[in-house]
Design a protein around this motif. Structure first.
Motif, PDB file in Angstrom:
ATOM      1  N   UNK A  25       0.933  -1.449   0.049  1.00  0.00           N
ATOM      2  CA  UNK A  25      -0.085   0.141   0.068  1.00  0.00           C
ATOM      3  C   UNK A  25       0.911   1.289   0.078  1.00  0.00           C
ATOM      4  N   UNK A  26       1.868   1.264   0.927  1.00  0.00           N
ATOM      5  CA  UNK A  26       2.656   2.634   1.089  1.00  0.00           C
ATOM      6  C   UNK A  26       3.478   2.692  -0.302  1.00  0.00           C
ATOM      7  N   UNK A  27       3.879   1.532  -0.859  1.00  0.00           N
ATOM      8  CA  UNK A  27       4.972   1.529  -2.008  1.00  0.00           C
ATOM      9  C   UNK A  27       4.252   2.089  -3.219  1.00  0.00           C
ATOM     10  N   UNK A  28       2.791   1.954  -3.383  1.00  0.00           N
ATOM     11  CA  UNK A  28       2.243   2.418  -4.368  1.00  0.00           C
ATOM     12  C   UNK A  28       1.834   3.903  -4.309  1.00  0.00           C
ATOM     13  N   UNK A  29       1.727   4.326  -3.105  1.00  0.00           N
ATOM     14  CA  UNK A  29       1.587   5.782  -2.706  1.00  0.00           C
ATOM     15  C   UNK A  29       2.840   6.589  -2.853  1.00  0.00           C
ATOM     16  N   UNK A  30       3.749   5.982  -2.176  1.00  0.00           N
ATOM     17  CA  UNK A  30       5.261   6.656  -2.203  1.00  0.00           C
ATOM     18  C   UNK A  30       5.806   6.792  -3.748  1.00  0.00           C
ATOM     19  N   UNK A  31       5.605   5.553  -4.536  1.00  0.00           N
ATOM     20  CA  UNK A  31       5.994   5.239  -5.897  1.00  0.00           C
ATOM     21  C   UNK A  31       5.393   6.413  -6.748  1.00  0.00           C
ATOM     22  N   UNK A 321      -2.406  16.765 -10.579  1.00  0.00           N
ATOM     23  CA  UNK A 321      -2.154  15.511 -10.579  1.00  0.00           C
ATOM     24  C   UNK A 321      -1.470  15.242  -9.521  1.00  0.00           C
ATOM     25  N   UNK A 322      -0.507  15.884  -8.896  1.00  0.00           N
ATOM     26  CA  UNK A 322       0.242  15.960  -7.660  1.00  0.00           C
ATOM     27  C   UNK A 322      -0.652  15.726  -6.675  1.00  0.00           C
ATOM     28  N   UNK A 323      -1.627  16.453  -6.701  1.00  0.00           N
ATOM     29  CA  UNK A 323      -2.743  16.503  -5.661  1.00  0.00           C
ATOM     30  C   UNK A 323      -3.362  15.236  -5.456  1.00  0.00           C
ATOM     31  N   UNK A 324      -3.646  14.735  -6.670  1.00  0.00           N
ATOM     32  CA  UNK A 324      -4.454  13.419  -6.630  1.00  0.00           C
ATOM     33  C   UNK A 324      -3.486  12.197  -6.146  1.00  0.00           C
ATOM     34  N   UNK A 325      -2.321  12.366  -6.548  1.00  0.00           N
ATOM     35  CA  UNK A 325      -1.372  11.012  -5.654  1.00  0.00           C
ATOM     36  C   UNK A 325      -1.100  11.322  -4.329  1.00  0.00           C
ATOM     37  N   UNK A 326      -0.995  12.687  -3.987  1.00  0.00           N
ATOM     38  CA  UNK A 326      -0.972  13.012  -2.579  1.00  0.00           C
ATOM     39  C   UNK A 326      -2.090  12.254  -1.717  1.00  0.00           C
ATOM     40  N   UNK A 327      -3.512  12.431  -2.536  1.00  0.00           N
ATOM     41  CA  UNK A 327      -4.627  11.876  -1.807  1.00  0.00           C
ATOM     42  C   UNK A 327      -4.558  10.422  -1.918  1.00  0.00           C
ATOM     43  N   UNK A 328      -3.730   9.993  -2.790  1.00  0.00           N
ATOM     44  CA  UNK A 328      -3.776   8.298  -2.911  1.00  0.00           C
ATOM     45  C   UNK A 328      -2.717   7.943  -1.636  1.00  0.00           C
ATOM     46  N   UNK A 329      -1.853   8.656  -1.482  1.00  0.00           N
ATOM     47  CA  UNK A 329      -0.845   8.499  -0.440  1.00  0.00           C
ATOM     48  C   UNK A 329      -1.412   8.569   0.711  1.00  0.00           C
ATOM     49  N   UNK A 330      -2.364   9.618   1.088  1.00  0.00           N
ATOM     50  CA  UNK A 330      -3.295   9.615   2.240  1.00  0.00           C
ATOM     51  C   UNK A 330      -4.032   8.306   2.568  1.00  0.00           C
ATOM     52  N   UNK A 331      -4.735   7.851   1.567  1.00  0.00           N
ATOM     53  CA  UNK A 331      -5.480   6.837   1.676  1.00  0.00           C
ATOM     54  C   UNK A 331      -4.507   5.636   2.142  1.00  0.00           C
ATOM     55  N   UNK A 332      -3.486   5.390   1.580  1.00  0.00           N
ATOM     56  CA  UNK A 332      -2.566   4.220   1.676  1.00  0.00           C
ATOM     57  C   UNK A 332      -1.997   4.531   3.221  1.00  0.00           C
ATOM     58  N   UNK A 333      -1.861   5.737   3.744  1.00  0.00           N
ATOM     59  CA  UNK A 333      -1.508   5.977   5.168  1.00  0.00           C
ATOM     60  C   UNK A 333      -2.777   5.673   6.295  1.00  0.00           C
ATOM     61  N   UNK A 334      -3.816   6.162   5.816  1.00  0.00           N
ATOM     62  CA  UNK A 334      -5.091   5.631   6.420  1.00  0.00           C
ATOM     63  C   UNK A 334      -5.188   4.151   6.477  1.00  0.00           C
TER      64      UNK A 334
END
Length: 863
Positions: A25-31, A321-334
């Motif tokens: 999960x984290x690898x997807x968001x961080x990547x 798009x950067x904002x979107x991938x940050x949202x994805x990272x937040x989902x992974x963190x959650x």
């Protein structure tokens, strides 16, 4: 610390399933964030690879709308309402400012130089003709930037004289592609627009120029040769239009000098000269004397990154798009935080024992944070691999038909990008680990020791809140993807007003091949004679502007009885065509007649208009037979026909007025033409035959933009298609992460409630009751997330259209986002909400099914 690390690693390897889910999960968001940050770094943050780029300055100007110029050539940046301006200057303005700098011994600048794009030109190198980007620079360009050549020398002041021999510097990439990296390239000749230039140098690999980030000129020539390169392109060559604003100005600061000092030294000279050369009023609406608030003002800013207009255009999409991938990272963190909270409940007995034997609360928090940071570090390592794949995918998606990012940008994992990855990995580890660690360290020691390992724990409010947040964010991303899918479908179904099937397209620019006057007419006649007789060809034609390609040509004209002094603004799109254009493109003629071969320079000048033109400018009497006069060429046209409306620039744009003229009469703009060949069968089979016909007539003329109309129209929707792909990908990714998080929370909940479920079943609860209980535990969170997501989306739309975030500003940078569908479209929301609920139901079903397998006797035996 090392003890904590060893223990943390043992705990992660002990729970392999938990570790794999969390790391993935984290690898997807961080990547994803690493890949996008590499784009941000390369496109928006990187400085020019020159000597001390922080000492470079760029010049712009701004004035009121009433300030007049003699025309501009280049890339424009949006201006505040009621103002105009650009980063382009007249050549004589540059000479004036340079003379002022040289005359002032206290000048804060060591040098002042200029440069400008000449865009794509016909270049013949090693007997191969092609279209290549060219730029023109003044003699001090390379010395001012501090760029040293890889081979040979750069241009100097002696080269920037019309009496000098034509010389050029080529880029490293052009050197490798066209000359194979040969070291004897210096001294060889290349032909630019029928003029031979001698190559005197090659620039280093890392230097691609100081123009816009999406402009990487392959060849650089002195400014003095700009009219020769542009040749007979009358409206573009400054030799014919000295009043044109087209040069970018850059300077280098002396050590210790400031931008303010540069402005103070040059602003008075610029303003006085700009007012002196301002053209006189042309109409009654032009003011004779400017109000001081409309005076042009010189703006000085940092030039460390080169030109910024394209960067500003790309920034909206990239940061979006950067904002979107940050949202994805937040989902992974959650997601991981939820798993840690659930796992912490199972570790309550361990934590209690540690507290009982004297461990401090800070010691426990440090241990648990160490485990979470280890997780994020592993996620960052795997995320770098995902970032490599992500960067390749972004390069593949970013073509010349989108405004996402430049096509030739160099994406790489440099030190700054890797530092970002390390930083974001550490921050995510702290972000998702701090709250679980804090909550776990607050265990009630007496209760935990009395209950031992049989503590019954419900899902905490924080865990429920994190699941709801994941659902909300996933819903917003998927609804956005759904709206763009609807937009793309609507645009693909738009009636463009002509038959797009079986049309082969290509372009030729004769002006760059040195053709003039009657030679242009003769070449086109010879080529059409060949094309019309090719097997399978029904008809061949051409036009000045290719349809559905985001290109346009417009002009102002005078209505009957108007003069330049009292004329209002009557703007229309333009098109110059062959006489069989309408029949070939299958655009119906509604009234009057079409063009014919007798409509040439010896006959009265005629024009044809579309329905919209007739209805807008002649709503009562109709346009047929009316006479209008072009404000630029001064030609007076008699309107001889009216044709049906058709799309011009893109599928998205509304139908606008369109004026058609004959190529035999409008001879000043016919050097570069776009051909359309209607065939009976496969268009691709004809492409090589067409190239061969052009090569037989002139081997130095490149055939460019070979395509089909269907493909061209599809390319026009590349931006919308990119939005669909990116939003769909990240929306599905967010949904998968949310589903995994929901599954993990329920699975841990079932594991914690094994005794409770066993007791329920021992007392008579049926499997269906247990199944319903666990599924409802998860689905009520999903439904709450869907409802909250709907309210959040509505609130965001209200915010965008409010006085705080102007929708017009958003559209100015991003363009009109949707077409044929509202942002509040209920059908899209219901479909996405149903899909999300179905996926969530599946995620709830697996742990619920496992709960029904609990053995009541085993649960009671543990008591």
């Amino acid at each position: 610390m090392f003890h904590d690390l060893r223990y943390g690693l043992r705990m992660l390897f002990k729970n392999k399933g938990f570790t794999l889910i969390a790391v993935f999960s984290l690898a997807l968001g961080i990547g994803a964030n690493t890949a996008l940050f590499s784009v941000v770094d390369s496109v928006l943050l990187k400085m020019l690879p020159v000597k001390e780029p922080e000492r470079l300055v760029l010049f712009q100007w701004e004035a009121g709308r009433n300030f007049r110029t003699g025309g501009m050539r280049g890339i424009f940046a949006a201006q505040p309402p009621g103002r105009r301006g650009s980063s382009m200057f007249r050549f004589d303005t540059f000479e004036k400012l340079r003379a002022e700098r040289m005359a002032d011994p206290q000048s804060p600048l060591t040098t002042l130089f200029a440069f400008a794009p000449l865009f794509e030109q016909t270049v013949v190198a090693n007997d191969q003709a092609e279209m290549v980007e060219v730029q023109a620079v003044t003699g001090g360009y390379y010395d001012g930037l501090g760029v040293r050549p890889l081979l040979g020398r750069t241009l100097d002041e002696t080269d920037d004289q019309i009496s000098a021999s034509p010389v050029a510097v080529i880029s490293h990439r052009f050197w490798e592609e066209r000359f194979g990296g040969s070291t004897d390239v210096v001294g060889q000749q290349i032909k630019i627009s029928a003029t031979k230039f001698t190559v005197v140098g090659v620039t280093p690999r890392e230097f691609t120029g100081s123009l816009q980030v999406d402009q990487t000129p392959a060849i650089t020539v002195p400014v003095a040769f700009e009219p020769i390169v542009l040749g007979e392109q009358t409206a573009r060559a400054t030799a014919k239009r000295p009043e044109l604003w087209w040069l970018h100005l850059m300077g280098r600061l002396k050590p210790g000098a400031t931008l303010a000092q540069v402005g103070d030294s040059l602003k008075p000279t610029f303003q006085a000269f700009a007012l002196e050369v301002m053209p006189p009023p042309k109409s009654e609406t032009d003011v004779a004397t400017l109000d001081p608030k409309d005076y042009p003002q010189l703006i000085v800013r940092s030039g460390s990154q080169g030109m910024m207009e394209s960067r500003e255009r790309f920034s909206a999409n990239i940061y979006g798009l950067f904002l979107i991938v940050i949202v994805v990272l937040l989902i992974a963190c959650a997601n991981v935080a939820n798993l840690l909270l659930a796992r912490a409940a199972l570790r309550a007995h361990e934590i209690s024992l540690r507290l009982a034997v004297g461990a401090s609360r800070w010691r426990l928090i440090r241990q648990l944070l160490t485990e979470s940071v280890l997780l994020s570090a592993l996620g960052g390592i795997v995320g770098v691999l995902f970032a490599f794949w992500g960067m390749k995918g972004l390069v593949a998606l970013a073509d010349r038909h989108t405004d996402f990012m430049p096509t030739q940008v160099d994406l790489s994992l440099n030190l700054r990008v890797l530092a970002f990855t390390v930083l974001i990995s550490m921050l995510t580890g702290i972000l998702f680990g701090l709250v679980p660690a804090w909550r776990t360290s607050k265990s009630d020691l007496n209760t935990a020791l009395k209950q031992g390992r049989q503590t019954v724990s419900r899902v905490s409010l924080l865990s429920k809140g994190l699941v709801i947040v994941q659902v909300v964010l996933s819903l917003l991303l998927l609804v956005g993807a759904g709206l763009f899918i609807r937009t793309l479908q609507n645009l693909q179904r738009v009636n463009v007003g002509f038959n797009q099937e079986n049309l082969l397209l290509f372009a030729i620019d004769l002006h760059q091949g040195g053709y003039k006057n009657e030679r242009v007419t003769q070449f086109y006649n010879d080529l059409f004679a060949r094309l019309d007789n090719l097997p399978g060809v029904r008809a061949a034609t051409f036009a000045r502007i290719p349809l559905i390609s985001h290109y346009m040509w417009n002009t102002d004209f005078l209505m009957p009885g108007e003069t330049e002094k009292n004329a209002g603004e009557h703007l229309t799109n333009r098109q110059m065509v062959r006489e069989n254009y309408f029949s070939t493109m299958e655009i119906p003629l509604l009234a009057g007649r079409g063009f014919n071969e007798h409509d040439d320079k010896h006959s009265p000048v005629v024009a044809i208009v579309n329905q919209n033109f007739s209805q807008k400018f002649f709503p009562e009497q109709g346009a047929l037979g009316q006479r209008i006069r072009d404000a630029d060429s001064k030609h007076q046209y008699e309107i001889i026909g009216i044709v049906a409306d058709s799309k011009y620039k893109s599928q998205r744009d509304d139908i606008e007025p369109l004026l058609y003229t004959s190529w035999r009469q409008d001879q000043s703009e016919r050097g570069g033409m776009n051909f359309a060949v209607r065939v009976n069968g496969d268009t691709t089979a004809l492409a090589n035959l067409v190239r061969e016909q052009v090569r037989e007539l002139d081997s130095n003329l490149p055939v460019t933009d070979m395509s089909t109309q269907v493909a061209r129209s599809s390319e026009a929707l590349a931006q919308e298609r990119l939005y669909v792909r990116l939003l769909t990908f990240f929306g599905v990714l967010a949904l998968v992460l949310a589903a995994v998080g929901l599954y993990g929370v329920l699975a841990y909940s079932v594991a914690q409630r094994t005794r409770e479920i066993g007791l329920r079943m021992a007392l008579g609860a049926r499997n269906i009751n247990v199944l319903r209980m666990v599924i409802w535990q998860g689905m009520k969170l999903v439904l709450a997330g869907v409802l909250l997501g709907a309210l959040t989306g509505y609130g965001l739309l209200r915010l965008i259209s409010s006085e705080y975030v102007h929708l017009d500003e958003w559209k100015r940078h991003m363009g009109e986002p949707l077409y044929g569908v509202r942002a509040t479209d209920p059908a899209t929301f219901l479909v996405i909400a149903g899909l999300l609920s179905l996926i969530a139901l599946t995620a709830c079903w697996v742990p619920a099914r496992r709960a029904t397998k609990v053995d009541p006797l085993e649960s009671l035996r543990q008591e």
